[in-house]
Design a protein around this motif. Structure first.
Motif, PDB file in Angstrom:
ATOM      1  N   ALA A 176       0.830  -1.210   0.000  1.00  0.00           N
ATOM      2  CA  ALA A 176       0.000   0.000   0.000  1.00  0.00           C
ATOM      3  C   ALA A 176       0.862   1.257   0.000  1.00  0.00           C
ATOM      4  O   ALA A 176       0.525   2.249  -0.646  1.00  0.00           O
ATOM      5  N   SER A 186      -3.272  -0.709  -3.522  1.00  0.00           N
ATOM      6  CA  SER A 186      -4.308  -0.930  -2.521  1.00  0.00           C
ATOM      7  C   SER A 186      -4.753  -2.384  -2.531  1.00  0.00           C
ATOM      8  O   SER A 186      -4.528  -3.117  -3.499  1.00  0.00           O
ATOM      9  N   PRO A 232      -5.636   0.585   2.141  1.00  0.00           N
ATOM     10  CA  PRO A 232      -5.733   1.480   0.980  1.00  0.00           C
ATOM     11  C   PRO A 232      -4.350   1.940   0.531  1.00  0.00           C
ATOM     12  O   PRO A 232      -3.397   1.929   1.309  1.00  0.00           O
TER      13      PRO A 232
END
Length: 139
Positions: free
Chosen positions: A16, A21, A26
């Protein structure tokens, strides 16, 4: 007293931070990464100034981990990339020399407030006292 203060993460978190993601974490933006590194550097600077910092390091991604055992003849048996994408591992650490357990808890709470993207997993900051005993050779 010396303490090992550890932050945790997973391979998905490292991915990430490189903009990939997943359902676990995320993607981080460049400004979010800069904010995180600036925040951690400010903690390190403060700890260096207070004389409490012994050492601090970030660790490379879990995918580069190797487990080593020995076969029956003592030769190394290497297992590459033993962790899954979301298995928590130590991502970085500080060795601190603090006067009280309360002081190291204050520092850990500050570490726990590190900025990160919304929806990123939150891990506890782990504190372990360092055994500074004399060891079996003493005496």
């Amino acid at each position: 007293m010396k303490y090992l203060v550890m932050v945790q993460g997973a391979q998905a978190d490292y991915d990430a931070m490189r903009g990939q993601s997943s359902g676990h974490s995320p993607a981080w933006s460049e400004p979010e990464l800069r904010a995180m590194f600036a925040y951690m550097n400010s903690i390190n600077d403060d700890l260096r100034d207070s004389g409490e910092l012994v050492d601090a390091r970030g660790l490379v991604e879990p995918a580069r981990t190797r487990f080593v055992t020995a076969d029956t003849e003592g030769r190394p048996v290497v297992q590459e990339n033993p962790y899954g994408a979301t298995m928590e591992v130590t991502a970085g650490y500080w060795v601190l020399d603090c006067a009280t357990p309360e002081r190291v808890a204050e520092i850990a709470a500050r570490v726990a407030q590190c900025p990160q993207p919304a929806g990123a997993p939150e891990y506890p900051v782990v504190i372990r006292p360092v055994d500074e005993g004399e060891g079996p050779e003493a005496g």
